[in-house]
Design a protein around this motif. Structure first.
Motif, short mmCIF file in Angstrom:
data_model
loop_
_atom_site.label_atom_id
_atom_site.label_comp_id
_atom_site.label_asym_id
_atom_site.label_seq_id
_atom_site.Cartn_x
_atom_site.Cartn_y
_atom_site.Cartn_z
N ALA A 74 0.85 -1.19 0.00
CA ALA A 74 0.00 0.00 0.00
C ALA A 74 0.89 1.24 0.00
CB ALA A 74 -0.91 0.01 1.23
N LEU A 131 2.82 -2.23 4.01
CA LEU A 131 2.52 -0.80 4.06
C LEU A 131 3.82 -0.02 4.03
CD1 LEU A 131 0.59 1.66 4.71
CD2 LEU A 131 1.07 1.18 7.13
N ARG A 156 -4.97 3.16 3.44
CA ARG A 156 -3.77 2.32 3.43
C ARG A 156 -3.70 1.45 4.68
NH1 ARG A 156 -1.42 7.21 2.04
NH2 ARG A 156 -0.11 7.32 3.90
#
Length: 321
Positions: free
Chosen positions: A157, A202, A190
Motif C-alpha cells: 500500500a 505498508l 492504506r
C-alpha cells in the motif's frame, strides 16, 4: 476654494502626524484576515497531524483564524495546485510532503516545485515497510524469501504513483525483491488495507502508525536509513545493512505560492521558527520518531528540498522508471 483646501489640510495633517501615519507609504498589516492551510491528503495521516499543529500555532501567534482544508488526490498535487491558484496574496498556504515534491522528477508532472516557496521543513522521518503483526512473515529476510519464491505476488500500500513509495518498490525490484504497488490517496485507506489483509505491506513512517505498532497490530520489517534507529527499533534492519542504495526520508514542509510579498513570507516563516522552539513541537518530533534536528528554516529549506529532488531523480533513474 484654495482657502478651503488649505483649511482641510491644516486640520488633517496634524492628525496624520499624531497617529504616525504616512499616507504615501501606508501598507496592509499582514495578516489582515483569515489564512487557509491546505493539507493535500486525507484526515488522520502524518501530513494532517502536522498541518493542524502548525495551524493552531499560527492562529495563536498571528492572532487570526487559520482554517485547515483537506484536499486529497493525485499524490498531493490537487491540493497544492489549489493553494497555488489561491495563494497570490499570502492567505493560502499548504503542506508539501516528499511524495508531492517527487512528482517534479517526471515529465508532464502534475506539480512543479518551482511554483512554491518553502517557509520551513518541519519534520523528517525515516520511511519503512510494515506488515500485519499476525502475518507468518516476521522479518525482512522472510519477506525477501517469499518475494523470490513468488515474484509480484506481494502487494504494498503506497500513497500514489510517481511517489518515493512507488520508486522504492521499483528499486527493490532491481535487487530481486519484486513487489506490487497499490496506491491509496487517503492514509486511513492504506492502514485498513494492511490491517484487513487486503494487501501484505505498508510503506509508511513509524510515527504515523505509532498506535498500531504499540497495539501490536503492525510490525516493521525494514527502515530505509544509513544506520540503525534508536529504541524501540534498534533491532530492525535498515537498507544499508543489505546494500540498498536508498534512503529518502519523508519530509513535510509548509509552503506558499512563489511570488508572494517577501514581507508576508517572513511573517509566516518567523512564526514557524518560534514554533520549532516550543515544548509542544519538540514533543511532537519525539512522538513521531522523527530525526531530532528535523526543522529547517526558510533560509535553508529551499536548498535542502532541491537536493532531495535531485536525489529522487537519481533513484528513479536507477529503478528504470
Amino acid at each position: 476654494m484654495k482657502n478651503f483646501r488649505k483649511g482641510i489640510y491644516a486640520l488633517v495633517l496634524p492628525l496624520v502626524s499624531l497617529f504616525h501615519i504616512n499616507p504615501a507609504y501606508a501598507q496592509e498589516v499582514y495578516p489582515a484576515g483569515p489564512i487557509e492551510l491546505i493539507v493535500p491528503w486525507g484526515p488522520g495521516g502524518g501530513a494532517d497531524i502536522m498541518g493542524r499543529m502548525a495551524a493552531r500555532w499560527l492562529e495563536s501567534d498571528l492572532k487570526t483564524n487559520v482554517t485547515v482544508q483537506n484536499v486529497p488526490g493525485a499524490t498531493g498535487s490537487i491540493g497544492l495546485n489549489k493553494m497555488i491558484q489561491n495563494g497570490a496574496k499570502g492567505y493560502s498556504i499548504g503542506v508539501m510532503t516528499g511524495d508531492t515534491l517527487s512528482l517534479d522528477a517526471f515529465p508532464k508532472s502534475t506539480f512543479t516545485y518551482n511554483d512554491v516557496i518553502p517557509l520551513a521543513v518541519l519534520i523528517r522521518q525515516p520511511s519503512g515497510l510494515f506488515i500485519n503483526y499476525d502475518s507468518p512473515i516476521k522479518s525482512w529476510d522472510d519477506l525477501v524469501a517469499a518475494a523470490k519464491l513468488k515474484p509480484n505476488s506481494i502487494n504494498v500500500a503506497i500513497t500514489g504513483p510517481n511517489s518515493p513509495d512507488e520508486s522504492t518498490v521499483n528499486y527493490l525490484g532491481t535487487k530481486g525483491v519484486n513487489l506490487v504497488s497499490i496506491p491509496y490517496p487517503k492514509p486511513s485507506e492504506r492502514y485498513v488495507a494492511v490491517l484487513g489483509n487486503q494487501v501484505e505491506l505498508l510503506y509508511e513512517q513509524a510515527g504515523d502508525i505509532k498506535g498500531h505498532l504499540e497495539a501490536k497490530k503492525l510490525r516493521p520489517l525494514i527502515f530505509f536509513a544509513s544506520k540503525r534507529l534508536p529504541p524501540p527499533f534498534a533491532d530492525i534492519p535498515v537498507s544499508s545493512d543489505y546494500g540498498y542504495d536508498i534512503l529518502l526520508p519523508q519530509t513535510r514542509s509548509i509552503v506558499a505560492k512563489k511570488g508572494v510579498d517577501p514581507k508576508k513570507l517572513l511573517v509566516l516563516a518567523n512564526s514557524l521558527n518560534k514554533l520549532s522552539t516550543t515544548t509542544e513541537f519538540i514533543t511532537y518530533l519525539k512522538e513521531q520518531y522523527a530525526i531530532p534536528d528535523s526543522y529547517i528554516p526558510m533560509t535553508e529549506a529551499n536548498t535542502f528540498l532541491e537536493n532531495e529532488l535531485m536525489i529522487f531523480k537519481k533513484l528513479t533513474a536507477k529503478a528504470g522508471k
